[in-house]
Design a protein around this motif. Structure first.
Motif, PDB file in Angstrom:
ATOM      1  N   CYS A  13       0.939  -1.277   0.146  1.00 57.33           N
ATOM      2  CA  CYS A  13       0.005  -0.136   0.024  1.00 57.33           C
ATOM      3  C   CYS A  13       0.878   1.101   0.174  1.00 57.33           C
ATOM      4  O   CYS A  13       0.569   2.160   0.705  1.00 57.33           O
ATOM      5  N   GLY A  14       1.989   1.304  -0.651  1.00 58.83           N
ATOM      6  CA  GLY A  14       2.676   2.386  -0.944  1.00 58.83           C
ATOM      7  C   GLY A  14       2.204   3.489  -1.808  1.00 58.83           C
ATOM      8  O   GLY A  14       1.463   3.113  -2.934  1.00 58.83           O
ATOM      9  N   VAL A  15       2.388   4.812  -1.254  1.00 56.11           N
ATOM     10  CA  VAL A  15       2.167   5.855  -2.479  1.00 56.11           C
ATOM     11  C   VAL A  15       3.330   6.926  -2.292  1.00 56.11           C
ATOM     12  O   VAL A  15       4.088   7.009  -1.553  1.00 56.11           O
ATOM     13  N   VAL A  16       3.329   7.731  -3.405  1.00 56.92           N
ATOM     14  CA  VAL A  16       4.491   8.676  -3.653  1.00 56.92           C
ATOM     15  C   VAL A  16       3.717   9.957  -3.600  1.00 56.92           C
ATOM     16  O   VAL A  16       2.775  10.162  -4.245  1.00 56.92           O
ATOM     17  N   THR A  17       4.323  10.981  -2.672  1.00 55.33           N
ATOM     18  CA  THR A  17       3.510  12.186  -2.223  1.00 55.33           C
ATOM     19  C   THR A  17       4.238  13.244  -2.670  1.00 55.33           C
ATOM     20  O   THR A  17       5.450  13.212  -2.475  1.00 55.33           O
ATOM     21  N   GLU A  18       3.946  14.617  -2.565  1.00 54.02           N
ATOM     22  CA  GLU A  18       4.467  15.835  -2.806  1.00 54.02           C
ATOM     23  C   GLU A  18       5.375  15.913  -1.600  1.00 54.02           C
ATOM     24  O   GLU A  18       4.906  15.747  -0.324  1.00 54.02           O
ATOM     25  N   VAL A  19       6.554  16.511  -1.734  1.00 54.77           N
ATOM     26  CA  VAL A  19       7.311  17.097  -0.422  1.00 54.77           C
ATOM     27  C   VAL A  19       7.413  18.367  -0.571  1.00 54.77           C
ATOM     28  O   VAL A  19       7.235  19.257  -1.760  1.00 54.77           O
ATOM     29  N   MET A  20       7.347  19.231   0.662  1.00 50.91           N
ATOM     30  CA  MET A  20       7.474  20.574   0.631  1.00 50.91           C
ATOM     31  C   MET A  20       8.937  21.368   0.207  1.00 50.91           C
ATOM     32  O   MET A  20       9.929  20.718   0.503  1.00 50.91           O
ATOM     33  N   THR A  21       8.925  22.236  -0.649  1.00 56.54           N
ATOM     34  CA  THR A  21      10.199  22.744  -1.265  1.00 56.54           C
ATOM     35  C   THR A  21      10.793  23.904  -0.587  1.00 56.54           C
ATOM     36  O   THR A  21      11.839  24.546  -1.078  1.00 56.54           O
TER      37      THR A  21
END
Length: 370
Positions: free
Chosen positions: A233-241
């Motif tokens: 159940c892995g997801v790839v999400t945004e990181v704060m820049t």
């Protein structure tokens, strides 16, 4: 307010007539001006080993091409109406329209528009949805990019994934990046709010919380269901820049978590969370004392680092390096420098202290898009 005692609930039985039918999966993607990212989120759903039966983008007060891009990607679109309650309000409107057409045994995936699901997500999540499990949360990882700040967030997320595995994949938070719910569970949450057993309004998601995902986790567990985040159940999400974006994100997360615990009070469900927050406070204190002691030693002009203090430092470095292993060797090298990660820890501690201070002053915290 008296909270209901959690009890282990069995999975609802299907109400389909005749032969048992596989549960349908509705995917909901709340989105506010996400035209640049929504196509990738929808495409990842189409690539699932077990694709959802329907994908609906909830376009919330959008002023860009989010809706048009979503339709071009094969998703349906529901536009929120006069919503001033951000993500929770938009989701409540969509669930109110769509859930009456679903069976108790059907499932609803709620995912962020800036997140892509790994192909095995829905197959793994539905396989885990048995017994007393009421919802399955994702295990989130940070996307590439973001420079040094992005790297530190990716290390942090990998450590969180290790912690989930260590806890035998129990989900302490049904992450807003992606969570699969039983329809029956969502209906019970709403009914419990209507009955006054739990707070947060009269709908599915709480309108009183800065962190609706953290609050609904406590609601689901208070009703007696288990929450899990299994492998696959892995997801790839945004990181704060940028630091300001990260500060506002983490302040909302921390303040929301603390306020949810305050609102629920001490219960069998919240006790571990409250204890964990207490340990966080102790870590803030101990790190401050360690830094003060180190500064005092350096100020004396003749630092005398004994074997004991050197050993403590080496253990700290080893722990940082080992727990960053899943993020790659470059991340391990970064963790081994210690100084950068120490600064990141101090940033997190500052967020914690500011959250406590704002709560003590009863300062209102506003939801900010990041």
């Amino acid at each position: 307010m008296r909270w209901p005692r959690p009890r282990r609930r069995p999975a609802p039985r299907a109400r389909h007539h005749g032969t048992a039918a596989a549960p349908r999966i509705l995917a909901l993607i709340p989105a506010h001006n996400e035209a640049e990212r929504i196509a990738a989120a929808i495409a990842a759903l189409h690539r699932q080993d077990r694709p959802p039966h329907r994908i609906v983008v909830v376009a919330d007060n959008c002023t860009d091409a989010t809706a048009e891009t979503a339709r071009a990607g094969g998703a349906g679109v529901i536009a929120s109406q006069n919503n001033r309650r951000k993500k929770a309000g938009a989701l409540n409107q969509a669930l109110g329209r769509l859930l009456p057409g679903l069976d108790d045994t059907d499932m609803v995936l709620v995912q962020d528009a800036d997140t892509t699901l790994q192909p095995a997500f829905l197959a793994s999540a539905t396989a885990a949805m048995h017994g007393t499990v009421g919802a399955v949360g994702g295990i989130f990882y940070g996307e590439k990019g973001g420079g040094l700040l992005g790297a530190l967030q990716r290390i942090e997320f990998h450590r969180y994934a290790r912690e989930i595995a260590r806890r035998e994949f129990r989900a302490d938070v049904l992450t807003g990046t992606a969570t699969l719910f039983r329809v029956a569970t969502l209906r019970e949450v709403r009914q419990a709010r209507l009955d006054g057993l739990i707070g947060g309004g009269t709908s599915y998601y709480s309108l009183a919380s800065l962190t609706e995902d953290d609050e609904i986790t406590k609601a689901v567990r208070t009703l007696g269901y288990r929450t899990v985040s299994p492998p696959g159940c892995g997801v790839v999400t945004e990181v704060m820049t940028s630091l300001p974006k990260l500060w506002h994100q983490r302040l909302r997360w921390q303040r929301g978590a603390l306020e949810n615990l305050r609102d629920y009070g001490w219960t069998p469900v919240t006790a571990p969370y409250i204890i964990r927050q207490g340990f966080m406070g102790l870590s803030v204190l101990f790190l401050a004392l360690y830094l003060v002691f180190t500064g005092w030693m350096l100020a004396r002009g003749k630092p005398e680092f004994t074997a004991f203090w050197i050993a403590i430092g080496l253990v700290f470095v080893a722990e940082k390096v080992v727990t960053a292993r899943g993020a790659g060797w470059k991340s391990q090298l970064l963790a081994g420098t210690l100084a950068v990660e120490l600064a990141y820890d101090m940033f997190q501690h500052a967020v914690y202290i500011r959250s406590l201070w704002d709560m003590a002053r009863r300062r209102e915290e506003h939801w900010r898009a990041t």
